[in-house]
Design a protein around this motif. Structure first.
Motif, PDB file in Angstrom:
ATOM      1  N   TYR A   1       0.835  -1.205   0.000  1.00 39.54           N
ATOM      2  CA  TYR A   1       0.000   0.000   0.000  1.00 39.54           C
ATOM      3  C   TYR A   1       0.869   1.255   0.000  1.00 39.54           C
ATOM      4  O   TYR A   1       0.637   2.190  -0.775  1.00 39.54           O
ATOM      5  CB  TYR A   1      -0.931   0.023   1.225  1.00 39.54           C
ATOM      6  N   CYS A   2       1.860   1.253   0.889  1.00 40.68           N
ATOM      7  CA  CYS A   2       2.736   2.425   0.986  1.00 40.68           C
ATOM      8  C   CYS A   2       3.432   2.674  -0.350  1.00 40.68           C
ATOM      9  O   CYS A   2       3.521   3.818  -0.825  1.00 40.68           O
ATOM     10  CB  CYS A   2       3.789   2.237   2.076  1.00 40.68           C
ATOM     11  N   ALA A   3       3.922   1.588  -0.973  1.00 46.17           N
ATOM     12  CA  ALA A   3       4.646   1.720  -2.232  1.00 46.17           C
ATOM     13  C   ALA A   3       3.743   2.332  -3.303  1.00 46.17           C
ATOM     14  O   ALA A   3       4.148   3.236  -4.037  1.00 46.17           O
ATOM     15  CB  ALA A   3       5.171   0.363  -2.684  1.00 46.17           C
ATOM     16  N   VAL A   4       2.487   1.845  -3.375  1.00 46.80           N
ATOM     17  CA  VAL A   4       1.553   2.365  -4.387  1.00 46.80           C
ATOM     18  C   VAL A   4       1.324   3.856  -4.171  1.00 46.80           C
ATOM     19  O   VAL A   4       1.375   4.659  -5.114  1.00 46.80           O
ATOM     20  CB  VAL A   4       0.210   1.593  -4.345  1.00 46.80           C
ATOM     21  N   VAL A   5       1.104   4.252  -2.912  1.00 49.27           N
ATOM     22  CA  VAL A   5       0.844   5.664  -2.619  1.00 49.27           C
ATOM     23  C   VAL A   5       2.054   6.519  -3.016  1.00 49.27           C
ATOM     24  O   VAL A   5       1.918   7.522  -3.724  1.00 49.27           O
ATOM     25  CB  VAL A   5       0.515   5.856  -1.121  1.00 49.27           C
ATOM     26  N   VAL A   6       3.232   6.083  -2.583  1.00 45.52           N
ATOM     27  CA  VAL A   6       4.438   6.871  -2.847  1.00 45.52           C
ATOM     28  C   VAL A   6       4.695   6.961  -4.354  1.00 45.52           C
ATOM     29  O   VAL A   6       4.967   8.041  -4.888  1.00 45.52           O
ATOM     30  CB  VAL A   6       5.656   6.247  -2.127  1.00 45.52           C
ATOM     31  N   LEU A   7       4.568   5.828  -5.059  1.00 44.20           N
ATOM     32  CA  LEU A   7       4.840   5.828  -6.502  1.00 44.20           C
ATOM     33  C   LEU A   7       3.833   6.683  -7.260  1.00 44.20           C
ATOM     34  O   LEU A   7       4.194   7.430  -8.162  1.00 44.20           O
ATOM     35  CB  LEU A   7       4.834   4.400  -7.052  1.00 44.20           C
TER      36      LEU A   7
ATOM     37  N   ARG B   1       3.896  14.082  -9.481  1.00 41.87           N
ATOM     38  CA  ARG B   1       4.870  15.173  -9.410  1.00 41.87           C
ATOM     39  C   ARG B   1       5.633  15.297 -10.719  1.00 41.87           C
ATOM     40  O   ARG B   1       5.900  16.395 -11.224  1.00 41.87           O
ATOM     41  CB  ARG B   1       5.876  14.893  -8.267  1.00 41.87           C
ATOM     42  N   SER B   2       5.987  14.136 -11.258  1.00 39.38           N
ATOM     43  CA  SER B   2       6.788  14.144 -12.471  1.00 39.38           C
ATOM     44  C   SER B   2       5.984  14.654 -13.670  1.00 39.38           C
ATOM     45  O   SER B   2       6.521  15.344 -14.541  1.00 39.38           O
ATOM     46  CB  SER B   2       7.370  12.743 -12.660  1.00 39.38           C
ATOM     47  N   ILE B   3       4.669  14.358 -13.710  1.00 38.25           N
ATOM     48  CA  ILE B   3       3.812  14.877 -14.786  1.00 38.25           C
ATOM     49  C   ILE B   3       3.728  16.404 -14.706  1.00 38.25           C
ATOM     50  O   ILE B   3       3.873  17.112 -15.700  1.00 38.25           O
ATOM     51  CB  ILE B   3       2.396  14.267 -14.711  1.00 38.25           C
TER      52      ILE B   3
ATOM     53  N   ASP C   1       6.897  17.883 -15.806  1.00 38.31           N
ATOM     54  CA  ASP C   1       7.027  17.706 -17.252  1.00 38.31           C
ATOM     55  C   ASP C   1       6.255  18.786 -18.014  1.00 38.31           C
ATOM     56  O   ASP C   1       6.751  19.375 -18.977  1.00 38.31           O
ATOM     57  CB  ASP C   1       6.505  16.313 -17.620  1.00 38.31           C
ATOM     58  N   GLN C   2       5.034  19.082 -17.550  1.00 31.77           N
ATOM     59  CA  GLN C   2       4.223  20.110 -18.222  1.00 31.77           C
ATOM     60  C   GLN C   2       4.854  21.482 -18.083  1.00 31.77           C
ATOM     61  O   GLN C   2       4.855  22.280 -19.018  1.00 31.77           O
ATOM     62  CB  GLN C   2       2.807  20.114 -17.656  1.00 31.77           C
ATOM     63  N   LYS C   3       5.389  21.747 -16.884  1.00 33.24           N
ATOM     64  CA  LYS C   3       6.013  23.041 -16.644  1.00 33.24           C
ATOM     65  C   LYS C   3       7.235  23.187 -17.544  1.00 33.24           C
ATOM     66  O   LYS C   3       7.430  24.212 -18.194  1.00 33.24           O
ATOM     67  CB  LYS C   3       6.403  23.138 -15.167  1.00 33.24           C
TER      68      LYS C   3
END
Lengths: 226, 115
Positions: B70-76, B82-84, B87-89
């Motif tokens: 669960y923790c891994a899914v949330v963090v990923l 954040r990366s999206i 990327d847009q910026k």
């Protein structure tokens, strides 16, 4: 009154000169933005007598049109901007007819339409259906009443061009412009234009699949704003 | 036992890699610490599995492995978001930059019309 044609070109070295020479008799200058292509579009455009700007990295048609428009406004003092094509689908001789309502002070924006009576030559049926669907999609989202939402032939007054800043770099800019016309309460009118479909332009043109990506860009902008 | 050994080896490899990148100033000290702690936690939890089970029971989840998943899914998911955004910026900034360069280096025609 200074009329400047703006052309976004991506790998159009064989066709760009024809477009420039077609438009040049009807405008004061042609601005070509080479959108980071790999061929000699820029050289060909320069030889044909256009102002040439180069995107060092490909940014898409919307971005290229905005670059050319900004340059025409800031550096060439344009009174009217005409968005024109790079591959001979449009007719330069129709530019005066597109500019006229702006010159008369009747409207701020003139939009070309393939569906006002005459004039889409050799348009394949699938393309016709996709464009009609695109029109329905855009009208239902933006509420603007036009017959052709994705026609690249348009004329903008200086005032309109200053207010319409394209942020959707790829193909959804046509819808973005319509949205901005509504949002900024610009006066607009449609004029019938001739768009010629040749085997060559169809081969490289908008694929039906790309329409999906464009629709996605529009929806994203609609739902999540700037 | 095989999994524990492999994971520990990978964690060591990741930590060494991060230290190397920190030395070459490719990551900040902040990320060095965060990643080192993360991999250390991974080693600890694989070495002593009931540790995560205890923790899971404490927050009301049955198994330690589930808690970690669960923790891994949330963090990923958050990392991808954040990366999206970034990327847009970056994309918008890139367009502005490309536009500025294009306008700056514009080439006028040899024979200008009446302009």
């Amino acid at each position: 009154m200074k009329i400047i044609a703006v052309i976004a070109a991506y790998n159009e070295e064989s066709r760009i000169a024809g477009s420039i020479l077609d438009a040049l008799p009807y405008v004061d200058a042609v601005v070509v933005v080479d959108d980071g292509g790999r061929d000699k579009t820029a050289e060909a455009a320069h030889a044909a007598g256009a102002y040439v700007l180069r995107h060092i990295v490909n940014r898409g048609q919307g971005a290229a049109l905005q670059t050319g428009t900004t340059y025409a406004l800031q550096n060439l003092g344009a009174d009217v901007i005409v968005h024109f094509d790079a591959d001979g689908q449009m007719k330069g001789s129709e530019i005066p007819m597109m500019v006229e309502p702006i010159a008369n002070g009747e409207v701020d924006v003139v939009l070309g339409s393939r569906f006002l009576g005459k004039k889409a030559e050799n348009m394949p049926t699938l393309r016709r259906i996709m464009i009609r669907l695109g029109v329905l999609f855009t009208i239902s989202l933006s509420g603007i009443k036009v017959t052709d939402t994705h026609n690249g032939f348009r004329a903008l007054s200086r005032k309109a061009a200053e207010q319409i800043h394209i942020t959707l770099d790829r193909m959804a800019h046509a819808s973005e412009i319509l949205d901005l016309i509504t949002a900024k309460r610009l006066r607009y009118v449609e004029r019938p234009v001739t768009i010629f479909y040749s085997a060559e332009t169809l081969a490289k043109g908008q694929s039906t699949l790309k329409a999906v990506a464009t629709a996605k860009d529009i929806l994203k902008k609609k739902m999540f704003g700037e | 036992m095989v999994f524990q050994i492999l994971l520990t080896l990978f964690a060591l490899f990741a930590i060494i890699k991060t230290i190397g990148q920190y030395r070459r100033s490719q990551v900040s000290k902040y990320w060095l610490v965060v990643f080192t702690l993360l991999w250390a936690a991974v080693v600890l939890v694989t070495a002593i599995p009931h540790l995560s089970d205890m923790l899971a029971g404490y927050v009301g989840i049955g198994r330690g492995a589930d808690l970690i998943l669960y923790c891994a899914v949330v963090v990923l998911t958050y990392a991808v978001y954040r990366s999206i955004v970034r990327d847009q910026k970056l994309s918008a900034e890139m367009t502005s930059l490309v536009r500025a360069v294009a306008i700056n280096q514009a080439q006028a025609p040899e024979t200008e019309k009446n302009i």
